[in-house]
Scaffold this motif. Structure first.
Motif, short mmCIF file in Angstrom:
data_model
loop_
_atom_site.label_atom_id
_atom_site.label_comp_id
_atom_site.label_asym_id
_atom_site.label_seq_id
_atom_site.Cartn_x
_atom_site.Cartn_y
_atom_site.Cartn_z
N TRP A 167 1.01 -1.67 0.25
CA TRP A 167 -0.48 -0.18 -0.21
C TRP A 167 0.71 1.08 0.69
CZ3 TRP A 167 -3.89 1.32 -1.22
CH2 TRP A 167 -4.40 3.02 -0.58
N ASP A 168 1.94 1.30 0.50
CA ASP A 168 2.80 2.52 1.14
C ASP A 168 3.33 2.59 -0.74
OD1 ASP A 168 2.70 3.03 3.49
OD2 ASP A 168 4.51 1.41 4.28
N TYR A 169 3.95 1.52 -1.02
CA TYR A 169 4.36 1.83 -2.99
C TYR A 169 3.54 1.98 -3.73
CZ TYR A 169 6.32 0.62 -6.37
OH TYR A 169 6.67 0.58 -8.21
N THR A 170 1.48 1.41 -3.47
CA THR A 170 1.27 2.18 -4.91
C THR A 170 1.12 3.97 -4.25
OG1 THR A 170 0.14 -0.49 -3.90
CG2 THR A 170 -1.62 1.88 -4.71
N ARG A 171 0.94 4.32 -2.52
CA ARG A 171 1.01 5.86 -2.70
C ARG A 171 2.19 6.59 -3.13
NH1 ARG A 171 -0.30 6.76 3.47
NH2 ARG A 171 2.11 5.97 3.36
N TYR A 172 2.96 5.85 -3.37
CA TYR A 172 4.72 6.51 -4.03
C TYR A 172 4.03 6.37 -5.51
CZ TYR A 172 8.96 6.17 -5.71
OH TYR A 172 10.21 6.66 -6.66
N ALA A 173 3.90 5.38 -5.92
CA ALA A 173 3.56 5.07 -7.45
C ALA A 173 2.20 6.24 -7.74
CB ALA A 173 3.28 4.07 -7.58
N TRP A 174 1.32 6.45 -6.98
CA TRP A 174 0.68 7.11 -7.70
C TRP A 174 1.52 8.80 -7.41
CZ3 TRP A 174 -3.95 7.52 -9.66
CH2 TRP A 174 -4.99 8.56 -9.38
N ARG A 175 1.88 8.98 -6.43
CA ARG A 175 2.65 10.21 -6.40
C ARG A 175 3.43 11.26 -7.32
NH1 ARG A 175 6.76 11.64 -3.19
NH2 ARG A 175 6.39 9.83 -1.95
N VAL A 176 4.24 9.77 -7.65
CA VAL A 176 5.45 9.67 -8.59
C VAL A 176 5.15 9.79 -9.75
CG1 VAL A 176 7.61 8.74 -9.44
CG2 VAL A 176 7.16 9.42 -6.97
N TRP A 177 4.10 9.02 -10.06
CA TRP A 177 3.53 9.15 -11.72
C TRP A 177 4.81 8.47 -13.33
CZ3 TRP A 177 -1.48 6.84 -12.31
CH2 TRP A 177 -2.10 7.06 -13.32
N LYS A 178 5.52 7.25 -12.80
CA LYS A 178 6.47 6.99 -13.68
C LYS A 178 5.64 6.32 -14.93
CE LYS A 178 8.70 3.99 -10.30
NZ LYS A 178 8.81 2.68 -10.16
N GLU A 179 6.18 6.88 -15.96
CA GLU A 179 5.89 6.22 -17.05
C GLU A 179 7.55 5.24 -18.32
OE1 GLU A 179 5.91 9.84 -18.76
OE2 GLU A 179 3.84 10.12 -18.64
N SER A 180 6.75 4.99 -18.51
CA SER A 180 7.95 3.77 -19.14
C SER A 180 8.81 4.42 -20.08
CB SER A 180 7.14 2.61 -19.74
OG SER A 180 6.12 2.98 -20.97
N PRO A 181 10.34 3.76 -20.20
CA PRO A 181 10.77 4.81 -21.28
C PRO A 181 10.94 5.17 -22.63
CG PRO A 181 11.95 2.43 -20.39
CD PRO A 181 10.87 2.81 -19.95
N THR A 182 10.70 4.02 -23.18
CA THR A 182 9.71 3.95 -24.36
C THR A 182 8.89 4.23 -25.17
OG1 THR A 182 11.71 1.87 -24.52
CG2 THR A 182 10.47 2.94 -26.92
N LEU A 183 7.63 4.23 -24.78
CA LEU A 183 6.19 4.36 -25.08
C LEU A 183 5.78 5.71 -23.98
CD1 LEU A 183 5.05 0.41 -26.00
CD2 LEU A 183 6.28 2.64 -27.60
N TYR A 184 6.35 5.72 -22.86
CA TYR A 184 5.57 6.60 -22.19
C TYR A 184 4.09 6.33 -21.22
CZ TYR A 184 9.31 9.18 -23.75
OH TYR A 184 10.50 9.32 -24.34
#
Length: 156
Positions: free
Chosen positions: A101-118
């Motif tokens: 859950w902590d990681y999910t909140r982090y992922a929501w906050r940071v909102w990373k994208e894949s390197p090639t297709l975003y």
């Protein structure tokens, strides 16, 4: 729910197999690699892995090393051992779920994208928290089933 999970897992297996087939044909036969295919295959592969674990939890078919069952000869003892195992699984699973859950909140906050297709990686990141939550639901379900069996006296 059984039918839905069966078809979902089958579809995910088909997508992953088709993607790998396309990858092999384009890369090794046609000598033209498809850019971003590995990236897009990450999503169904990760969901397949996590939902496969959920399915094993639902069916109660996880791989176990039940060494203590060798020394316990009564059905009641096996049921008590199963209850203890489910409680330990629940404690560890809830602990891991809090981390997920902590990681999910982090992922929501940071909102990373894949390197090639975003493509937002959040859609693969949430698989862990959803999968662990479902596994904990099934663990509680099996725990109550073992407790009912023990309280009814069916395990003698």
């Amino acid at each position: 729910m059984d039918t839905f999970s069966k078809y979902l897992l089958t579809a995910l297996i088909g997508i992953v197999a088709l993607g790998q087939f396309v990858q092999v044909i384009t890369r090794y036969v046609l000598q033209v690699p498809v850019m971003g295919l590995e990236e897009t295959m990450l999503y169904p592969t990760l969901w397949l892995y996590i939902l496969g674990a959920v399915n094993a939890s639902r069916e109660n078919t996880h791989i176990r090393a039940n060494v203590l069952e060798i020394f316990i000869h009564s059905e009641r003892g096996h049921t008590i051992l199963a209850i203890v195992g489910e409680i330990i699984s629940l404690i560890v699973g809830l602990w891991l779920l809090s981390w997920a859950w902590d990681y999910t909140r982090y992922a929501w906050r940071v909102w990373k994208e894949s390197p090639t297709l975003y493509i937002p990686t959040f859609y693969s990141d949430i698989a862990l928290v959803i999968g662990l939550a479902l596994m904990m639901v099934y663990t509680v379900w099996h725990l109550f089933g073992h407790i009912r069996t023990l309280s009814r006296g069916e395990a003698q």
